[in-house]
Design an enzyme around this catalytic site. Structure first.
Site, mmCIF file in Angstrom:
data_model
loop_
_atom_site.group_PDB
_atom_site.id
_atom_site.type_symbol
_atom_site.label_atom_id
_atom_site.label_comp_id
_atom_site.label_asym_id
_atom_site.label_seq_id
_atom_site.Cartn_x
_atom_site.Cartn_y
_atom_site.Cartn_z
ATOM 1 N N GLN A 51 1.000 -1.289 0.469
ATOM 2 C CA GLN A 51 0.103 0.288 0.050
ATOM 3 C C GLN A 51 1.000 1.194 -0.306
ATOM 4 O OE1 GLN A 51 -3.132 0.804 0.082
ATOM 5 N NE2 GLN A 51 -4.171 -1.236 -0.627
ATOM 6 N N SER A 52 2.131 1.460 -0.985
ATOM 7 C CA SER A 52 2.994 2.227 -0.591
ATOM 8 C C SER A 52 2.834 3.822 -0.973
ATOM 9 C CB SER A 52 4.003 1.965 -1.559
ATOM 10 O OG SER A 52 4.672 2.665 -1.932
ATOM 11 N N ASN A 53 2.433 4.661 -0.142
ATOM 12 C CA ASN A 53 2.187 6.258 -0.380
ATOM 13 C C ASN A 53 3.624 6.336 -1.713
ATOM 14 O OD1 ASN A 53 -0.614 5.963 0.557
ATOM 15 N ND2 ASN A 53 1.235 6.014 2.612
ATOM 16 N N CYS B 95 5.561 5.014 -3.434
ATOM 17 C CA CYS B 95 4.941 4.115 -4.991
ATOM 18 C C CYS B 95 4.339 5.108 -6.218
ATOM 19 C CB CYS B 95 4.644 2.955 -5.294
ATOM 20 S SG CYS B 95 6.314 1.955 -4.550
#
Ligand SMILES: *Cc1c(COP(=O)(O)O)cnc(C)c1O
Length: 345
Positions: A82-84, A86
């Site tokens: 759930q990378s912000n 990325c």
């Protein structure tokens, strides 16, 4: 301190708001059992540019400029499912007319689901070119270098943005934030006694520290770890702050004890919800209509609340919470955040 010699793209118009939180301050006071309780202020870095803001935007202003200077046609970066970071890197690539590829680390086995909501959904909507999923503990730099090699074989040029955008160049984004804050303190006549900031890949905490020291802003910074306790986290922050100071040519040796952080609130694990996070997310939403996120800012605000209840802050001292963004991942944790599913911690 002159940042204009570093190439920079601009993704935000003007400064993000610096505001007092009257209702949250009152609710926190009511929950401190008559003991000392701080006045809480917020820096709305959740309102930075790029879909839809957050601390990575500031770092990417300098990182994307560096990528363009190197003639890259593709940004390559890495993160958790759930990378912000990325998502923000992909947004930056789109703005610059570049392609973007991710290496996603499944820190919890089986946790990457392409059809998941939140940031995963945005990866697809924004049109990421390719995602490589690797297991926990993979050497992420090597995995990204491999992607760069594949691009090179096709005559393309990749630029590797480190995890979280945290290197000396990315850290300049939070030096810029320090300068923006200094100007706002002056213009708004605000005296802040302590700053509370999240501490993960360290570009935010480390960059802010280098920026405060370089600009002679004498306000202690308190980091809240999102994945590590101080024994592991503080050396990373110290290294980042020193690297930023060196890039700036500050001629400054940063004291190890200038780095202060607290662990505890990230448990039981990075990105895994806990009860204190749920309380913090609900409390800010229901007192000020400001959204935190379950992975980072919910736990960071839980740290601020927890420290207040332990009497860490003087009564009515002005504490500034840096809101580093992340709200899209709320949608991947809706039941937990509403208190509809049971939590282990
Ligand atoms: C990445 C992130 C952080 C942590 O910042 P670092 O610079 O990696 O330490 C905090 N909050 C949010 C919402 C983030 O996405």
């Amino acid at each position: 301190m002159d940042l204009s010699r570093f190439p920079r793209r601009r993704y935000t118009q003007g400064a993000t708001p610096l505001e007092f939180l009257p209702h949250f301050t009152k609710a926190l006071r009511a929950s401190c059992g008559g003991g000392a309780s701080p006045n809480v202020w917020i820096k709305r870095d959740d309102m930075l540019g790029l879909t839809p803001g957050g601390n990575k935007t500031r770092k990417l202003e300098f990182l994307a400029a560096d990528a363009l200077m190197h003639g890259a046609d593709t940004l390559i970066t890495c993160g958790a499912p759930q990378s912000n970071h990325c998502r923000a890197t992909l947004s930056s690539a789109i703005k610059e007319g570049l392609k973007c590829r991710f290496v996603i680390e499944e820190r919890i086995a089986g946790s990457y689901r392409p059809e998941a909501s939140g940031n995963n959904f945005l990866f697809r909507l924004l049109g990421v070119e390719a995602i490589t999923v690797v297991p926990a503990g993979t050497n992420m730099l090597e995995a990204m270098q491999k992607v760069a090699g594949e691009l090179a074989a096709q005559g393309r040029k990749g630029y590797i943005v480190p995890g979280g955008g945290s290197n000396a160049i990315g850290g300049l984004g939070y030096v810029a934030c320090a300068q923006e804050l200094q100007q706002q303190f002056f213009e708004q006549g605000v005296q802040i006694d302590k700053v509370v900031v999240g501490s993960g890949s360290s570009g935010t905490h480390g960059g802010l520290l280098a920026g405060f020291l370089g600009n002679h802003i004498n306000i202690p910074i308190v980091g809240i770890g999102v994945s590590r306790d101080p024994a592991d986290q503080d050396p990373l922050v110290h290294k980042e702050a020193q690297a930023v100071a060196d890039l700036l040519g500050l001629n400054l040796t940063i004291a190890r004890d200038a780095v202060v952080s607290f662990g505890e609130w990230w448990r039981p694990k990075y990105s895994v919800p806990n009860q204190a996070m749920v309380e913090a997310v609900q409390m800010l939403a229901r007192t000020e209509a400001i959204l935190l996120d379950p992975v980072y800012t919910g736990k960071i605000m839980a740290g601020l609340i927890g420290l207040a209840r332990k009497g860490y802050f003087r009564n009515e001292e002005n504490v500034l919470f840096i809101h580093t963004g992340g709200a899209p991942s709320l949608h991947a944790y809706e039941a937990e955040v509403l208190g509809l599913s049971s939590l282990t911690a």
